[in-house]
Design an enzyme around this catalytic site. Structure first.
Site, PDB file in Angstrom:
ATOM      1  N   SER A  64      47.866  44.839  44.584  1.00 11.53           N
ATOM      2  CA  SER A  64      47.169  43.564  44.720  1.00 11.53           C
ATOM      3  C   SER A  64      48.006  42.363  44.295  1.00 11.53           C
ATOM      4  CB  SER A  64      45.874  43.576  43.896  1.00 11.53           C
ATOM      5  OG  SER A  64      44.987  44.522  44.408  1.00 11.53           O
ATOM      6  N   LYS A  78      37.419  40.083  40.364  1.00 14.27           N
ATOM      7  CA  LYS A  78      38.555  39.178  40.211  1.00 14.27           C
ATOM      8  C   LYS A  78      38.120  37.716  40.250  1.00 14.27           C
ATOM      9  CE  LYS A  78      41.797  42.496  42.248  1.00 14.27           C
ATOM     10  NZ  LYS A  78      42.665  42.824  43.391  1.00 14.27           N
TER      11      LYS A  78
END
Length: 838
Positions: A715, A758
């Site tokens: 990521s 997130k």
């Protein structure tokens, strides 16, 4: 005196206080009362005839003619033994029953006028004769057994004598003389019995072989009806004879074609009769009670058959034996399992929605799923219970949500913690061959719940581990499979248990440790962390009332303003859940309790300005506070098992050979992402305005702080690319921008996981702009509205979309020349950690 010549007369009287004797016996009587001594002496001087009469009340010590019964036994004194003055033993042979017509003298001893006792029968002679034959047959068995017992004792005594120091020959002579005499005694007793034809004499012969109380013996003495006397002794005679006969038959292993059912009946009857003889008839009350519980329970036929089988075994065991205790525990366990007990669900969607909203803030996806289940139950009552898996960071309410679901459905609630479970027997139970065996946690929890359709929370299912004792996760496959749990079998009870009506809810912090086949059996529902507004609502509606009640503070005695709660959320906690927030609120309540208890104030008002005094300095500040745009420093976003988090990536360029060095405990996947980013930058250097020769002569060092924390995942690919471009182009990166996404060599931003966690982490950290891959647009639907309103969420298809916004044009700081920079640090080893979902 022969019976046919007796017409009556006057005889001395020997009163008996406690004993009752019938004709046909010889017994020793202890004589101590003066009148009794004189009566015995007078009879001994005359013709040894004396009338033995029992007293009505054995507690009366002084002889009173009115206390004597009206029937006595005319007896013969065989021998008188004088022990001491005033103490005699008289050996008496009891002759026949006589009627006491009256006491004619009381001094110096009692003298009674007696006559023959008239007898009769209330039944015809044929019936009386048949009863007499039955009694004679039973008595013959008892006489034979009694003499065989005597012979066994005498043989044992003979064997002991042989072991002594006496010459063996003398002993053999004694035994050779004694043995024939014993055989004759047994034959004589049976011959004498065969010669008895009078029913009353037969009763007198039978009395020594049965155990009768004093009142029963007295009744036999007084009774003149031969039929009633026979009935009194016939029942105990038959019982004892049956016991002896069955004993012999069982000793021969019940030879014949007796069926198994009849054999069990005979054995059970024998046991009951033996217990009655021993006075232990109540010992089987426990077995009978369990049998009633089994018969009245709603257990299936297969389970009831297993319970009855154990009860049959218990009936033949001693209650003190270990096997009896094991069988009893097993049957009690079967009875305690709530077979057939189903609680009625509350099929009311609006009411359930109101309960879930009142007890939990947020968690809309889970609330929706529970309401769907209730609606389906209303339309299809026979629908099996769902098997749900709640996955999320600690403290977000996974376990408490199970209790709220049980409340909404009005079902029983039961919870087991699977954290640290490493033995398959914890789930399936132990086999009964082991001492101390118990059923597994599933069956034990059903017993605790008291119904077959509870809400069953399997807490921390991701914390189970396997060892040499088996894999509990493998045992859970049957429990959580709707096609198999209809007949779940515990090793202890060994009968099927229907778990299809149970609503299983498993909780976990991570999916990585859950085996694939087990995960496939559960419906996954993710619980991300709470937003600040959700935490504030939870604190006001749940945490603060709970803590004030626990600290004994009345509702109107403490006020914590919303501003203070919000400041506590941001300055003293940083978590996905609310556990630390609850601890800080508890600290505020303790401070208020001190003021209230000491009398400093009648009520307490806590504002935001008072928090540092009560809680100490703020533990957290915004990650963006004091930061400014820097070259080579960018903010990435990470997913962890405890929620989302921000992650800073630092990059420095210095003179070298074009090498890339990585530090900060990065895993292989993240290292490959950094290599791909480096390759993309070098291949697009001209377009990015970077001198290719400079890249070849520059080493790049990428470091992720918090080196003790393992990090891995794809990521960070886009963020790593921007950090490299910033370091090589010397263009600073905006400090209010965070980026997540995977990169390929063509510069595309590929989708990643954990978007909601997130974005919540970026919101908590004070980020203003967040870049996410365009193909993650579908995940934005789960983002709370307040987060969407405060974050500028931008979608990117290629890395160029982020480069245009994240990098500033002019450098903000002047870096030292590469030659003066310190040497790079060696890169860290391979250790998977942060688990950035892809």
């Amino acid at each position: 005196m022969p019976p046919e010549t007796f017409t009556g007369g006057q005889y001395p009287v020997l009163p008996l206080r406690t004993e009752v004797h019938l004709p046909g016996r010889v017994a020793s009587l202890e004589i101590g009362r003066d009148t009794s001594i004189r009566a015995v002496e007078a009879a001994a001087k005359d013709d040894n005839q004396i009338v033995v009469i029992p007293q009505r009340n054995p507690a009366t010590r002084d002889v009173n003619p009115r206390d004597l019964v009206e029937v006595g036994v005319l007896s013969e004194i065989v021998q008188v033994i004088k022990h001491s003055p005033g103490r005699f033993t008289a050996v008496v042979r009891f002759g026949r029953r006589v009627k006491v017509d009256g006491i004619v003298a009381s001094e110096p001893f009692l003298i009674a006028n007696v006559s023959p006792l008239p007898v009769s029968s209330s039944v015809p002679a044929g019936e009386l004769a048949q009863k007499s034959r039955q009694a004679r047959d039973h008595l013959a068995i008892l006489i034979a057994d009694a003499h065989s017992g005597k012979e066994a004792k005498e043989k044992e005594a003979k064997d002991k004598e042989k072991e002594g120091d006496e010459p063996e020959k003398a002993e053999k002579k004694k035994e050779s003389k004694r043995e024939p005499r014993r055989e004759e005694t047994a034959r004589e007793a049976l011959a004498a019995l065969a010669a008895v034809t009078d029913p009353d004499l037969l009763v007198d012969h039978a009395v020594p072989y049965v155990d009768l109380e004093r009142e029963e013996l007295l009744q036999l003495l007084l009774e003149t009806d031969s039929n009633k006397r026979l009935d009194t002794v016939l029942v105990p005679l038959e019982r004892r004879a049956t016991v002896l006969r069955l004993k012999g038959e069982i000793g021969a292993e019940l030879e014949g074609e007796t069926s198994r059912t009849h054999r069990e009946s005979v054995l059970r009857e024998r046991m009951r009769q033996i217990q009655e003889e021993l006075g232990e008839a109540d010992d089987n009350a426990e077995v009978d009670e369990l049998r009633v519980r089994v018969d009245q329970s709603k257990m299936p036929d297969e389970v009831r058959a297993a319970a009855r089988k154990q009860l049959a075994r218990m009936a033949g065991m001693a209650t003190a034996s270990p096997e009896f205790s094991i069988a009893r525990t097993y049957v009690e366990t079967l009875c305690d399992i709530p077979f057939g007990t189903i609680t009625q669900d509350r099929i009311d969607v609006p009411a359930a929605r109101a309960i879930l909203e009142a007890e939990h803030a947020g968690l809309d996806k889970i609330k929706k799923r529970i309401l769907e289940f209730i609606a389906v139950r209303k339309l299809a009552p026979q629908k099996q219970g769902p098997i749900l898996l709640f996955v999320g960071p600690p403290g977000v309410g996974k376990t408490s949500l199970g209790r709220s679901i049980a409340h909404a459905l009005e079902r029983k609630y039961v919870r087991i913690s699977l954290g640290g479970v490493r033995d398959e027997a914890e789930i399936r139970g132990h086999r009964r061959t082991y001492i101390g065996a118990l059923p597994g946690r599933i069956v034990s929890s059903l017993k605790k719940a008291g119904s077959m359709n509870p809400v069953f929370v399997l807490d921390e299912i991701d914390k189970m581990t396997a060892d040499m004792r088996g894999d509990p996760a493998a045992a859970m496959l049957e429990v959580l499979d709707p096609e198999q749990n209809k007949e779940f079998t515990d090793h202890y009870i060994e009968v099927p248990v229907d778990l299809s009506k149970v609503m299983f809810i498993a909780t976990a912090n991570s999916l990585d440790t859950i085996p694939g086949p087990l995960l496939d059996r559960m419906e996954l529902i993710e619980l991300p962390g709470y937003t600040s507004l959700e935490k504030l609502a939870i604190a006001k509606r749940h945490l603060l009332p709970k803590q004030t009640a626990e600290h004994g503070i009345e509702k109107d005695k403490l006020e914590i303003v919303d501003e203070a709660l919000s400041e506590t959320i941001h300055g003293w906690t940083r978590e996905a859940g609310v556990r630390n927030l609850e601890r800080e609120i508890a600290s505020l309540c303790r401070a208020a309790a001190v003021k209230l208890a000491s009398g400093e104030a009648e009520s307490v008002h806590i504002s935001a300005a008072e928090l540092p005094e009560i809680l100490g300095p703020a533990k957290f500040s915004s990650d963006m506070a004091g930061r400014k745009p820097e070259v080579g420093v960018i903010t990435g976003l990470a997913w962890t098992p405890v929620g989302g988090d921000v992650m800073f990536i630092e990059t420095r360029a210095f003179q070298g050979k074009g090498e890339l060095r990585l530090t900060g405990q990065l895993g292989d996947v993240m290292k490959e992402s950094a290599t791909a980013a480096h390759s993309w930058v070098r291949s697009n250097a001209a377009r990015l305005g970077i001198d290719g020769d400079r890249i070849a002569a520059t080493d790049l060092h990428v470091h992720l702080p918090q080196g003790a924390v393992k990090k891995d995942g794809p990521s960070a690919g886009v963020a790593l690319t921007l950090a490299l471009v910033s370091a090589l182009s010397r263009r600073p990166v905006r400090n209010d921008v965070a980026i997540t996404g995977e990169i390929d060599l063509r510069g595309h931003a590929l989708p990643v996981g954990g978007i909601k966690e997130k974005l919540l982490a970026a919101h908590r950290a004070g980020i203003k702009v967040v870049f996410v891959p365009e193909r993650n647009a579908k995940d934005l639907i789960d983002i709370p509205p307040e987060v969407k309103n405060e974050l500028d969420i931008r979608l990117m298809s290629k890395i160029d979309d982020a480069l245009a916004v994240a990098l500033e044009e002019a450098p903000v700081t002047t870096e030292p020349p590469p030659s003066s920079m310190p040497p790079p640090v060696a890169s860290g080893g391979r250790v998977p950690a942060e688990n950035l979902p892809s």
